[in-house]
Design a protein around this motif. Structure first.
Motif, PDB file in Angstrom:
ATOM      1  N   ASN A 119      41.195  51.005  40.315  1.00  0.00           N
ATOM      2  CA  ASN A 119      40.971  49.866  39.405  1.00  0.00           C
ATOM      3  C   ASN A 119      41.813  50.020  38.154  1.00  0.00           C
ATOM      4  OD1 ASN A 119      38.227  50.459  40.915  1.00  0.00           O
ATOM      5  ND2 ASN A 119      38.265  48.286  40.460  1.00  0.00           N
ATOM      6  N   LYS A 120      42.591  48.973  37.861  1.00  0.00           N
ATOM      7  CA  LYS A 120      43.399  48.948  36.627  1.00  0.00           C
ATOM      8  C   LYS A 120      43.158  47.597  35.961  1.00  0.00           C
ATOM      9  CE  LYS A 120      46.635  52.508  37.734  1.00  0.00           C
ATOM     10  NZ  LYS A 120      47.930  53.087  37.419  1.00  0.00           N
ATOM     11  N   SER A 121      42.063  47.520  35.218  1.00  0.00           N
ATOM     12  CA  SER A 121      41.593  46.220  34.730  1.00  0.00           C
ATOM     13  C   SER A 121      42.019  45.906  33.297  1.00  0.00           C
ATOM     14  CB  SER A 121      40.068  46.171  34.814  1.00  0.00           C
ATOM     15  OG  SER A 121      39.511  47.192  33.999  1.00  0.00           O
ATOM     16  N   GLY A 122      42.664  46.870  32.609  1.00  0.00           N
ATOM     17  CA  GLY A 122      43.008  46.678  31.192  1.00  0.00           C
ATOM     18  C   GLY A 122      43.831  45.423  30.944  1.00  0.00           C
ATOM     19  N   GLY A 123      43.537  44.759  29.814  1.00  0.00           N
ATOM     20  CA  GLY A 123      44.300  43.561  29.438  1.00  0.00           C
ATOM     21  C   GLY A 123      44.154  42.443  30.440  1.00  0.00           C
ATOM     22  N   ALA A 124      42.895  42.205  30.901  1.00  0.00           N
ATOM     23  CA  ALA A 124      42.609  41.140  31.888  1.00  0.00           C
ATOM     24  C   ALA A 124      43.451  41.316  33.157  1.00  0.00           C
ATOM     25  CB  ALA A 124      42.822  39.756  31.286  1.00  0.00           C
ATOM     26  N   GLY A 125      43.680  42.590  33.537  1.00  0.00           N
ATOM     27  CA  GLY A 125      44.416  42.887  34.770  1.00  0.00           C
ATOM     28  C   GLY A 125      45.887  43.196  34.562  1.00  0.00           C
ATOM     29  N   ALA A 126      46.384  42.988  33.324  1.00  0.00           N
ATOM     30  CA  ALA A 126      47.808  43.227  33.040  1.00  0.00           C
ATOM     31  C   ALA A 126      48.209  44.660  33.388  1.00  0.00           C
ATOM     32  CB  ALA A 126      48.105  42.936  31.566  1.00  0.00           C
ATOM     33  N   GLU A 127      47.290  45.602  33.167  1.00  0.00           N
ATOM     34  CA  GLU A 127      47.555  47.022  33.467  1.00  0.00           C
ATOM     35  C   GLU A 127      47.949  47.205  34.936  1.00  0.00           C
ATOM     36  OE1 GLU A 127      45.000  51.240  33.597  1.00  0.00           O
ATOM     37  OE2 GLU A 127      43.983  49.351  33.149  1.00  0.00           O
ATOM     38  N   GLY A 128      47.197  46.567  35.835  1.00  0.00           N
ATOM     39  CA  GLY A 128      47.488  46.659  37.268  1.00  0.00           C
ATOM     40  C   GLY A 128      48.791  45.973  37.643  1.00  0.00           C
ATOM     41  N   PHE A 129      49.009  44.785  37.103  1.00  0.00           N
ATOM     42  CA  PHE A 129      50.234  44.036  37.422  1.00  0.00           C
ATOM     43  C   PHE A 129      51.481  44.755  36.915  1.00  0.00           C
ATOM     44  CE2 PHE A 129      47.166  40.325  37.268  1.00  0.00           C
ATOM     45  CZ  PHE A 129      47.108  40.178  38.637  1.00  0.00           C
ATOM     46  N   GLN A 161      35.184  44.401  45.399  1.00  0.00           N
ATOM     47  CA  GLN A 161      34.365  44.415  46.629  1.00  0.00           C
ATOM     48  C   GLN A 161      35.241  44.228  47.859  1.00  0.00           C
ATOM     49  OE1 GLN A 161      31.031  41.628  46.685  1.00  0.00           O
ATOM     50  NE2 GLN A 161      30.563  42.098  44.559  1.00  0.00           N
ATOM     51  N   MET A 162      36.176  43.274  47.768  1.00  0.00           N
ATOM     52  CA  MET A 162      37.039  42.994  48.917  1.00  0.00           C
ATOM     53  C   MET A 162      37.959  44.184  49.209  1.00  0.00           C
ATOM     54  SD  MET A 162      39.500  39.733  49.788  1.00  0.00           S
ATOM     55  CE  MET A 162      38.171  38.593  50.145  1.00  0.00           C
ATOM     56  N   ALA A 163      38.533  44.777  48.169  1.00  0.00           N
ATOM     57  CA  ALA A 163      39.442  45.913  48.362  1.00  0.00           C
ATOM     58  C   ALA A 163      38.711  47.090  49.016  1.00  0.00           C
ATOM     59  CB  ALA A 163      40.043  46.341  47.033  1.00  0.00           C
ATOM     60  N   ARG A 164      37.489  47.378  48.555  1.00  0.00           N
ATOM     61  CA  ARG A 164      36.734  48.513  49.111  1.00  0.00           C
ATOM     62  C   ARG A 164      36.260  48.229  50.529  1.00  0.00           C
ATOM     63  NH1 ARG A 164      36.403  52.270  45.173  1.00  0.00           N
ATOM     64  NH2 ARG A 164      37.014  51.409  43.146  1.00  0.00           N
ATOM     65  N   ILE A 206      45.853  48.881  44.388  1.00  0.00           N
ATOM     66  CA  ILE A 206      45.491  48.550  43.006  1.00  0.00           C
ATOM     67  C   ILE A 206      44.628  47.290  42.951  1.00  0.00           C
ATOM     68  CG2 ILE A 206      46.385  47.881  40.728  1.00  0.00           C
ATOM     69  CD1 ILE A 206      48.895  49.486  41.379  1.00  0.00           C
ATOM     70  N   VAL A 207      43.551  47.382  42.167  1.00  0.00           N
ATOM     71  CA  VAL A 207      42.702  46.225  41.880  1.00  0.00           C
ATOM     72  C   VAL A 207      42.842  45.921  40.390  1.00  0.00           C
ATOM     73  CG1 VAL A 207      40.343  45.320  41.858  1.00  0.00           C
ATOM     74  CG2 VAL A 207      41.055  46.893  43.679  1.00  0.00           C
ATOM     75  N   PRO A 208      43.459  44.763  40.030  1.00  0.00           N
ATOM     76  CA  PRO A 208      43.659  44.454  38.611  1.00  0.00           C
ATOM     77  C   PRO A 208      42.395  43.841  37.982  1.00  0.00           C
ATOM     78  CG  PRO A 208      44.641  42.748  39.949  1.00  0.00           C
ATOM     79  CD  PRO A 208      44.029  43.738  40.911  1.00  0.00           C
ATOM     80  N   ALA A 209      41.259  44.500  38.243  1.00  0.00           N
ATOM     81  CA  ALA A 209      39.953  44.017  37.774  1.00  0.00           C
ATOM     82  C   ALA A 209      38.979  45.190  37.844  1.00  0.00           C
ATOM     83  CB  ALA A 209      39.465  42.872  38.667  1.00  0.00           C
ATOM     84  N   GLY A 210      37.816  45.012  37.249  1.00  0.00           N
ATOM     85  CA  GLY A 210      36.832  46.097  37.169  1.00  0.00           C
ATOM     86  C   GLY A 210      36.091  46.329  38.473  1.00  0.00           C
ATOM     87  N   THR A 211      35.295  47.393  38.489  1.00  0.00           N
ATOM     88  CA  THR A 211      34.493  47.709  39.675  1.00  0.00           C
ATOM     89  C   THR A 211      33.355  46.697  39.816  1.00  0.00           C
ATOM     90  OG1 THR A 211      33.216  49.230  38.329  1.00  0.00           O
ATOM     91  CG2 THR A 211      34.960  50.180  39.655  1.00  0.00           C
TER      92      THR A 211
END
Length: 309
Positions: A48-58, A25-28, A14-19
């Motif tokens: 990528n789960k970037s919703g809510g400034a990354g809250a979606e991923g966390f 970049q680091m994850a890929r 999971i990347v708590p940020a956009g593409t």
């Protein structure tokens, strides 16, 4: 060794940020290295789960207790998102695995700017004769926190101008629409090479370890620290790996070993040099202590700046 834990199915990364951003970049890049060198027996898929400034991923990772086929890469939003948005999440809801690296921040001005040093820049800022515009990525995130720390250190005020990403920020500075930025090395290096931007200081406790020429006869290592320049501000961004809560020490060890193997590859070393990263690697209690201290520091900076919801 045959009995040691290994993933049993596709691992979600999971990347708590956009593409396209630094974490993505680091994850890929990690995914590519692991695949190329066959370091895992199961596929690794970046999500990528970037919703809510990354809250979606966390929140996804927090809600996946005991699922060792899931890992998450973190950036400063591990600390800033809960503070700025009030989302019910803390780093303590996850299992720390390893610090992979720390991302540097550099104070940049346009190459045609009258400020040749960070000291000249700060003197002009403090004089209050002109309005200083600081461009940064997003609001109440790293760039604005560094800007607030500069304000706290100097007693001066900036007009902070938020943009969507680091590329936009660098372009605005090249176009002279703002006074300065605190872009990561990788976001601004092409413009430095092209003679469009000038680095004034780096927000680390020591100069960078990279001695190869980058631009105009200068290396990353030639850039003074902001502290050397009389600016008492330090800021580094975590590039770290966490797992959901409730996983076993064996499962954590699998990923620690995996990322230690990644660190030995030429691709990783090249990626670190290109981005002028601080290559500190921490695991176990040392990593937990670093994260805990960073959480406290972010809270302190954000409370003083009035960024806490």
């Amino acid at each position: 060794a045959a009995l040691a834990w290994e993933p049993t199915k596709t691992v979600e990364f999971i990347v708590p940020a956009g593409t396209g951003g630094g974490a993505d970049q680091m994850a890929r890049m990690l995914q590519g290295v692991i695949q190329k060198h066959e370091l895992m027996n199961q596929p690794l898929v970046v999500i990528n789960k970037s919703g809510g400034a990354g809250a979606e991923g966390f929140m996804d990772a927090k809600g996946s207790a005991g699922n060792a086929n899931k890992i998450i890469i973190t950036l400063s939003n591990l600390f800033t998102t809960p503070l700025a948005t009030g989302v019910p999440f803390s780093w303590q809801d996850l299992t720390p695995v390893a610090m992979l690296a720390l991302d540097e921040f550099v104070l940049w001005v346009n190459a045609e700017s009258p400020y040749k040093t960070a000291a000249e820049y700060m003197d002009a800022l403090k004089s209050g004769k002109e309005q200083f515009k600081m461009a940064g990525t997003g609001s109440k995130q790293e760039d604005q926190i560094i800007t607030a720390a500069l304000e706290q250190a100097s007693g001066a005020k900036f007009t902070y101008v938020p943009y969507k990403g680091g590329g936009d920020v660098a372009a605005q500075l090249v176009g002279n629409h703002v006074t300065s930025s605190v872009n990561n090395p990788i976001e601004a290096v092409a413009h430095w090479r092209a003679g469009k931007l000038r680095p004034l200081c780096v927000f680390d406790s020591k100069r960078l370890d990279y001695k190869d020429e980058v631009a105009n006869g200068q290396s990353w290592g030639d850039i003074p620290t902001c502290k050397e320049s009389g600016i008492d501000v330090e800021y580094l961004m975590l590039r770290g790996i966490f797992m959901p809560p409730g996983v076993t020490p064996d499962q954590v060890k699998y990923y620690v070993d995996l990322f230690q193997k990644v660190r030995e590859t030429p691709e990783w070393k090249d990626f670190m040099a290109k981005g002028a990263f601080n290559t500190t690697f921490l695991t176990g209690d040392e990593y937990k202590t670093w994260v805990s201290d960073a959480a406290t520091r972010h809270k302190d900076l954000m409370v003083k700046a009035g960024f806490v919801k």
